[in-house]
Write a protein that holds these residues in place. Structure first.
Motif, PDB file in Angstrom:
ATOM      1  N   TRP A  64      30.055  78.894   7.082  1.00  0.00           N
ATOM      2  CA  TRP A  64      28.854  78.149   7.483  1.00  0.00           C
ATOM      3  C   TRP A  64      28.420  77.146   6.422  1.00  0.00           C
ATOM      4  N   HIS A  65      27.891  76.006   6.909  1.00  0.00           N
ATOM      5  CA  HIS A  65      27.202  75.040   6.057  1.00  0.00           C
ATOM      6  C   HIS A  65      26.195  74.301   6.920  1.00  0.00           C
ATOM      7  N   PRO A  66      25.134  73.762   6.323  1.00  0.00           N
ATOM      8  CA  PRO A  66      24.143  73.017   7.117  1.00  0.00           C
ATOM      9  C   PRO A  66      24.798  71.841   7.839  1.00  0.00           C
ATOM     10  N   GLY A  67      24.264  71.507   8.992  1.00  0.00           N
ATOM     11  CA  GLY A  67      24.839  70.430   9.792  1.00  0.00           C
ATOM     12  C   GLY A  67      24.815  69.085   9.086  1.00  0.00           C
ATOM     13  N   ALA A  68      25.925  68.372   9.207  1.00  0.00           N
ATOM     14  CA  ALA A  68      26.030  67.065   8.552  1.00  0.00           C
ATOM     15  C   ALA A  68      25.116  66.025   9.195  1.00  0.00           C
ATOM     16  N   GLY A  69      24.688  66.261  10.425  1.00  0.00           N
ATOM     17  CA  GLY A  69      23.776  65.327  11.062  1.00  0.00           C
ATOM     18  C   GLY A  69      22.454  65.229  10.325  1.00  0.00           C
ATOM     19  N   ALA A  72      23.095  76.146  -0.126  1.00  0.00           N
ATOM     20  CA  ALA A  72      22.845  76.827   1.134  1.00  0.00           C
ATOM     21  C   ALA A  72      23.787  77.992   1.391  1.00  0.00           C
ATOM     22  N   ASN A  73      24.972  77.954   0.784  1.00  0.00           N
ATOM     23  CA  ASN A  73      25.925  79.051   0.950  1.00  0.00           C
ATOM     24  C   ASN A  73      26.612  79.287  -0.391  1.00  0.00           C
ATOM     25  N   PRO A  74      26.378  80.448  -1.016  1.00  0.00           N
ATOM     26  CA  PRO A  74      26.959  80.695  -2.336  1.00  0.00           C
ATOM     27  C   PRO A  74      28.443  81.027  -2.306  1.00  0.00           C
ATOM     28  N   ALA A  75      28.986  81.267  -1.125  1.00  0.00           N
ATOM     29  CA  ALA A  75      30.399  81.667  -1.038  1.00  0.00           C
ATOM     30  C   ALA A  75      30.989  81.157   0.279  1.00  0.00           C
ATOM     31  N   ARG A  76      31.273  79.863   0.314  1.00  0.00           N
ATOM     32  CA  ARG A  76      31.838  79.264   1.520  1.00  0.00           C
ATOM     33  C   ARG A  76      33.351  79.082   1.368  1.00  0.00           C
ATOM     34  N   ASN A  77      34.089  79.498   2.373  1.00  0.00           N
ATOM     35  CA  ASN A  77      35.520  79.219   2.411  1.00  0.00           C
ATOM     36  C   ASN A  77      35.727  77.781   2.849  1.00  0.00           C
ATOM     37  N   VAL A  78      36.455  77.011   2.059  1.00  0.00           N
ATOM     38  CA  VAL A  78      36.703  75.621   2.412  1.00  0.00           C
ATOM     39  C   VAL A  78      38.135  75.282   2.012  1.00  0.00           C
ATOM     40  N   ASP A  79      38.812  74.564   2.877  1.00  0.00           N
ATOM     41  CA  ASP A  79      40.176  74.153   2.569  1.00  0.00           C
ATOM     42  C   ASP A  79      40.201  73.331   1.284  1.00  0.00           C
ATOM     43  N   GLY A  80      41.120  73.679   0.404  1.00  0.00           N
ATOM     44  CA  GLY A  80      41.243  72.945  -0.837  1.00  0.00           C
ATOM     45  C   GLY A  80      40.880  73.743  -2.072  1.00  0.00           C
ATOM     46  N   ALA A  98      30.369  77.889  -3.999  1.00  0.00           N
ATOM     47  CA  ALA A  98      28.988  77.593  -3.658  1.00  0.00           C
ATOM     48  C   ALA A  98      28.917  76.186  -3.056  1.00  0.00           C
ATOM     49  N   TRP A  99      28.219  76.086  -1.922  1.00  0.00           N
ATOM     50  CA  TRP A  99      28.153  74.836  -1.167  1.00  0.00           C
ATOM     51  C   TRP A  99      26.703  74.370  -1.091  1.00  0.00           C
ATOM     52  N   SER A 100      26.477  73.103  -1.400  1.00  0.00           N
ATOM     53  CA  SER A 100      25.111  72.560  -1.455  1.00  0.00           C
ATOM     54  C   SER A 100      24.990  71.282  -0.666  1.00  0.00           C
ATOM     55  N   VAL A 101      23.745  70.918  -0.345  1.00  0.00           N
ATOM     56  CA  VAL A 101      23.458  69.673   0.348  1.00  0.00           C
ATOM     57  C   VAL A 101      22.362  68.930  -0.402  1.00  0.00           C
ATOM     58  N   ALA A 102      22.336  67.628  -0.238  1.00  0.00           N
ATOM     59  CA  ALA A 102      21.301  66.799  -0.854  1.00  0.00           C
ATOM     60  C   ALA A 102      20.185  66.527   0.140  1.00  0.00           C
ATOM     61  N   ALA A 103      18.966  66.491  -0.338  1.00  0.00           N
ATOM     62  CA  ALA A 103      17.830  66.170   0.517  1.00  0.00           C
ATOM     63  C   ALA A 103      17.908  64.706   0.927  1.00  0.00           C
ATOM     64  N   GLN A 104      17.356  64.403   2.099  1.00  0.00           N
ATOM     65  CA  GLN A 104      17.356  63.025   2.591  1.00  0.00           C
ATOM     66  C   GLN A 104      15.993  62.380   2.381  1.00  0.00           C
TER      67      GLN A 104
END
Length: 223
Positions: A28-33, A203-211, A217-223
């Motif tokens: 899971w990760h927050p929506g890119a939209g 938003a997710n401290p342990a996300r599986n991601v290719d690469g 840990a996966w993060s997003v920037a505020a808009q």
């Protein structure tokens, strides 16, 4: 007999639901939209990184762990150069320790991170860590944080971002006392525990991601 079968059936359904939920959570990760700028934090413990694959899978930036307490991260140079060569915006991160001298932590950071005009502002991670039971007073902790920030920011030429965990903020209320860009951490749900609006959200401290070999840990920037 029928009761036992029903119990076994319920246990099996629960087990399947648990596996499904776990598989969903690690991807899971927050929506890119809503959060179009997303990225990861990496350290030596995350294993090998294919930076080109990460960029192809939607990573816009990377924070590369430079040091943890007084220990320099062995993968920093490779990850730093890999992110740069792949065209990802990248910044350095230091994991602060309450159990090690601030001056020695500064040395570990400064001897690891190069000055780079194209880098993102660096980040200081503030959390309670395994193996460190020290709980100094709030005044002592704030003095130690400021003691790290002064030389580190002079080196980088910009204010550092503070990545503060909910537990650390609850104990020391850092965001009330030290005015810096804030990086909040909370799994799945948008954080609201800091004194000021956050710039980044882990938003997710342990996300599986290719690469990447291991979850990151996966993060997003505020808009």
């Amino acid at each position: 007999m029928m009761r036992d079968r029903l119990i076994l059936g319920a246990v099996a359904v629960l087990a399947i639901a648990t596996v499904v939920l776990w598989r969903w959570s690690i991807g899971w990760h927050p929506g890119a939209g809503r959060f179009p700028v997303q990225g990861l934090t990496v350290a030596a413990s995350d294993g090998a990184v294919d930076w080109g694959m990460l960029r192809a899978r939607g990573a816009d930036f990377a924070f590369v762990t430079a040091s943890n307490g007084t220990t320099r991260d062995s993968a920093f140079e490779g990850n730093w150069n890999g992110a740069h060569n792949a065209g990802l915006r990248h910044g350095a991160l230091h994991v602060f320790s309450l159990c090690e001298p601030t001056a020695d932590q500064v040395t570990a950071y400064l001897t690891t991170v190069p000055r780079a005009a194209d880098a993102l502002p660096a980040a200081l991670a503030l959390d309670f860590t395994n193996g460190c039971d020290a709980r100094p007073t709030r005044a002592q902790v704030l003095t130690a944080i400021r003691g790290f920030l002064a030389p580190a920011e002079y080196h980088d030429g910009r204010p550092m971002m503070l990545r503060i965990s909910p537990a650390f903020e609850d104990e020391y209320r850092v965001s009330e006392a030290i005015v810096r860009p804030l990086w909040a951490t909370r799994r799945f749900f948008e954080p609201d525990y800091l004194a000021r609006p956050w710039r980044m959200w882990q938003a997710n401290p342990a996300r599986n991601v290719d690469g990447v070999a291991n979850p990151v840990a996966w993060s997003v920037a505020a808009q």
